[in-house]
Each structure stands twice: as C-alpha cells, then as structure tokens.
Design a protein around this motif. Sequence first.
Motif, PDB file in Angstrom:
ATOM      1  N   ALA A   1      47.318  21.750  38.932  1.00  0.00           N
ATOM      2  CA  ALA A   1      46.992  21.286  39.511  1.00  0.00           C
ATOM      3  C   ALA A   1      46.311  21.501  41.446  1.00  0.00           C
ATOM      4  CB  ALA A   1      48.518  20.799  40.033  1.00  0.00           C
ATOM      5  N   ALA A   2      45.505  20.307  41.952  1.00  0.00           N
ATOM      6  CA  ALA A   2      44.390  21.190  43.066  1.00  0.00           C
ATOM      7  C   ALA A   2      45.648  21.579  43.779  1.00  0.00           C
ATOM      8  CB  ALA A   2      43.707  19.949  43.758  1.00  0.00           C
ATOM      9  N   GLU A   3      46.880  20.782  43.974  1.00  0.00           N
ATOM     10  CA  GLU A   3      47.234  20.929  45.033  1.00  0.00           C
ATOM     11  C   GLU A   3      48.105  23.044  45.059  1.00  0.00           C
ATOM     12  OE1 GLU A   3      50.094  18.326  42.598  1.00  0.00           O
ATOM     13  OE2 GLU A   3      48.191  18.639  43.391  1.00  0.00           O
ATOM     14  N   ALA A   4      48.699  23.091  43.655  1.00  0.00           N
ATOM     15  CA  ALA A   4      47.960  25.282  43.783  1.00  0.00           C
ATOM     16  C   ALA A   4      47.553  25.543  43.226  1.00  0.00           C
ATOM     17  CB  ALA A   4      49.162  24.672  41.788  1.00  0.00           C
ATOM     18  N   ALA A   5      46.222  25.533  43.966  1.00  0.00           N
ATOM     19  CA  ALA A   5      45.117  25.820  42.999  1.00  0.00           C
ATOM     20  C   ALA A   5      44.734  27.481  43.902  1.00  0.00           C
ATOM     21  CB  ALA A   5      43.884  25.623  42.905  1.00  0.00           C
ATOM     22  N   ASP A   6      45.523  27.328  45.376  1.00  0.00           N
ATOM     23  CA  ASP A   6      45.933  28.209  46.093  1.00  0.00           C
ATOM     24  C   ASP A   6      47.244  29.361  45.677  1.00  0.00           C
ATOM     25  OD1 ASP A   6      43.490  27.769  47.088  1.00  0.00           O
ATOM     26  OD2 ASP A   6      44.420  26.258  48.863  1.00  0.00           O
ATOM     27  N   ALA A   7      47.666  28.913  45.222  1.00  0.00           N
ATOM     28  CA  ALA A   7      48.859  29.428  44.451  1.00  0.00           C
ATOM     29  C   ALA A   7      48.827  30.568  43.833  1.00  0.00           C
ATOM     30  CB  ALA A   7      50.400  28.720  44.590  1.00  0.00           C
ATOM     31  N   ALA A   8      47.615  29.711  42.277  1.00  0.00           N
ATOM     32  CA  ALA A   8      47.489  30.607  41.382  1.00  0.00           C
ATOM     33  C   ALA A   8      46.148  31.772  42.040  1.00  0.00           C
ATOM     34  CB  ALA A   8      47.018  29.436  40.463  1.00  0.00           C
ATOM     35  N   THR A   9      45.503  31.250  42.847  1.00  0.00           N
ATOM     36  CA  THR A   9      45.229  32.551  43.424  1.00  0.00           C
ATOM     37  C   THR A   9      45.357  33.801  43.647  1.00  0.00           C
ATOM     38  OG1 THR A   9      43.349  30.984  43.541  1.00  0.00           O
ATOM     39  CG2 THR A   9      43.410  32.617  44.983  1.00  0.00           C
ATOM     40  N   VAL A  10      46.651  33.108  44.256  1.00  0.00           N
ATOM     41  CA  VAL A  10      47.876  34.572  44.481  1.00  0.00           C
ATOM     42  C   VAL A  10      48.489  35.530  43.423  1.00  0.00           C
ATOM     43  CG1 VAL A  10      49.796  35.449  45.669  1.00  0.00           C
ATOM     44  CG2 VAL A  10      47.925  33.565  46.669  1.00  0.00           C
ATOM     45  N   VAL A  11      48.235  34.247  42.576  1.00  0.00           N
ATOM     46  CA  VAL A  11      49.230  35.152  40.854  1.00  0.00           C
ATOM     47  C   VAL A  11      48.096  36.012  40.373  1.00  0.00           C
ATOM     48  CG1 VAL A  11      49.561  34.664  38.580  1.00  0.00           C
ATOM     49  CG2 VAL A  11      50.525  33.312  40.420  1.00  0.00           C
ATOM     50  N   ASP A  12      46.667  35.504  40.499  1.00  0.00           N
ATOM     51  CA  ASP A  12      45.724  35.939  39.960  1.00  0.00           C
ATOM     52  C   ASP A  12      45.024  37.792  40.748  1.00  0.00           C
ATOM     53  OD1 ASP A  12      45.028  34.276  37.868  1.00  0.00           O
ATOM     54  OD2 ASP A  12      43.830  33.066  38.887  1.00  0.00           O
ATOM     55  N   ALA A  13      45.329  37.250  42.599  1.00  0.00           N
ATOM     56  CA  ALA A  13      45.669  38.625  42.683  1.00  0.00           C
ATOM     57  C   ALA A  13      47.006  39.603  43.041  1.00  0.00           C
ATOM     58  CB  ALA A  13      45.335  38.414  44.150  1.00  0.00           C
ATOM     59  N   PHE A  14      47.683  39.062  42.358  1.00  0.00           N
ATOM     60  CA  PHE A  14      48.870  40.019  42.211  1.00  0.00           C
ATOM     61  C   PHE A  14      47.706  41.178  40.986  1.00  0.00           C
ATOM     62  CE2 PHE A  14      53.193  41.289  39.984  1.00  0.00           C
ATOM     63  CZ  PHE A  14      53.451  42.082  41.041  1.00  0.00           C
ATOM     64  N   HIS A  15      47.591  40.613  39.894  1.00  0.00           N
ATOM     65  CA  HIS A  15      47.381  40.984  38.524  1.00  0.00           C
ATOM     66  C   HIS A  15      46.620  41.938  39.141  1.00  0.00           C
ATOM     67  CE1 HIS A  15      50.637  39.374  36.161  1.00  0.00           C
ATOM     68  NE2 HIS A  15      50.214  37.865  37.009  1.00  0.00           N
ATOM     69  N   ALA A  16      45.368  41.567  39.367  1.00  0.00           N
ATOM     70  CA  ALA A  16      44.412  42.550  39.941  1.00  0.00           C
ATOM     71  C   ALA A  16      44.181  43.929  40.725  1.00  0.00           C
ATOM     72  CB  ALA A  16      43.269  41.202  40.560  1.00  0.00           C
ATOM     73  N   ALA A  17      45.446  43.447  41.689  1.00  0.00           N
ATOM     74  CA  ALA A  17      46.111  44.736  41.915  1.00  0.00           C
ATOM     75  C   ALA A  17      46.456  45.261  41.053  1.00  0.00           C
ATOM     76  CB  ALA A  17      46.845  44.049  43.877  1.00  0.00           C
ATOM     77  N   LEU A  18      47.273  45.156  40.551  1.00  0.00           N
ATOM     78  CA  LEU A  18      47.731  45.541  39.629  1.00  0.00           C
ATOM     79  C   LEU A  18      47.285  46.670  38.952  1.00  0.00           C
ATOM     80  CD1 LEU A  18      51.598  43.841  38.540  1.00  0.00           C
ATOM     81  CD2 LEU A  18      51.100  45.921  39.863  1.00  0.00           C
ATOM     82  N   LYS A  19      46.660  45.880  38.338  1.00  0.00           N
ATOM     83  CA  LYS A  19      44.900  46.468  37.651  1.00  0.00           C
ATOM     84  C   LYS A  19      44.654  47.935  37.897  1.00  0.00           C
ATOM     85  CE  LYS A  19      42.231  45.765  33.700  1.00  0.00           C
ATOM     86  NZ  LYS A  19      43.058  46.031  32.328  1.00  0.00           N
ATOM     87  N   THR A  20      43.716  47.017  38.978  1.00  0.00           N
ATOM     88  CA  THR A  20      43.148  48.702  39.794  1.00  0.00           C
ATOM     89  C   THR A  20      43.976  49.619  40.892  1.00  0.00           C
ATOM     90  OG1 THR A  20      43.550  47.216  41.840  1.00  0.00           O
ATOM     91  CG2 THR A  20      40.987  46.784  40.768  1.00  0.00           C
ATOM     92  N   GLY A  21      45.392  49.295  40.570  1.00  0.00           N
ATOM     93  CA  GLY A  21      46.144  50.655  40.676  1.00  0.00           C
ATOM     94  C   GLY A  21      46.569  50.807  42.461  1.00  0.00           C
TER      95      GLY A  21
END
Length: 166
Positions: free
Chosen positions: A37-57
Amino acid sequence: MSRTPLALALSIAVLSAAPALAQDHAHRHDHAAGSVAAEAADAATVVDAFHAALKTGDTAAALTLLAPEVMIFEEGGAERSRDEYASHHLGSDAAFAAASEATMARRSGWADGDVAWITSEGRTTGQFNGRAVDRLTTETMVLKRHADGWRIHHIHWSSRAPRPAS
C-alpha cells in the motif's frame, strides 16, 4: 550455526495496535494481495535498506534501522533487543547474506497510522560455510514511524527446504 539465517517476522507493535487494527481490518485490505500500500512504501524501503546493509556487511547501518527494543524471532528463538542481536546473530546474518542470493517472489505491506507491517516471500540460494543453501523464505517486519523515520520493531523469519519436484 544452529539456526537458519534470514527466515520471517511479526511484532510487539502489532500487539499494541491490534484493537485499532481489528476495528477497521475489513476496510484496510482494499488493495491487491501481493502489493505494498502507498502508505507503507517508505516502511518497505527501510526493510530493503536493512537487507542491503546486511548484504554489503554494513552492520552499523543495519543496526540504525532497528529500534533499540526490537524483537527478532527465528526458528523458535528470540533476540529481545538491538544490542542482543548485535552481539549474537548480526555478524552471521551479514555473512550469510553476503554469501547467498535472495530473490523475492511476493511482498505485501500495509500501514495504519504510525505502524506498518511488510511481509515477504522468497527463495535464498548459494553456498555458506561449505554447504549448499536452497531455502524458501518468509519474513514479516513490523515497523513504527519515529520523528526521524521508520524503525523496525519486530522481525519474524522462517524458512524451509523446497519440496522435491514430483
């Protein structure tokens, strides 16, 4: 490592918001399953950033996205704070993320005021610690909006081996 890294999530924030969410639950699912949902898009971006940070160490960046009181559930275990996660599984989760490839098959997300939940389904493959990895994964993250942005308050990871083709 006794637990399977990167599996599914539900949060304490959901429990505290449950009465309000239950009242208008029927009205909140007017978007298609498998969409954010549009109102959750920024929260989903945080989830993606968390995974990206793990992936890059970048474990320091991953930690900044977690609330200090985050609850992380996986394989029947619990880590009850950001500090506990940092001292136990953060390093091995980052190593696992770097050594494997995660693909997302489906994601849904909703928000109600300052609480959002993002659910993801996918598959993780690769090699880790000399062993082949092939896991179907589910994840739920519950986030709360703070003055400086969304923070993850709960993660629930789950995974299983794919069923053999018949």
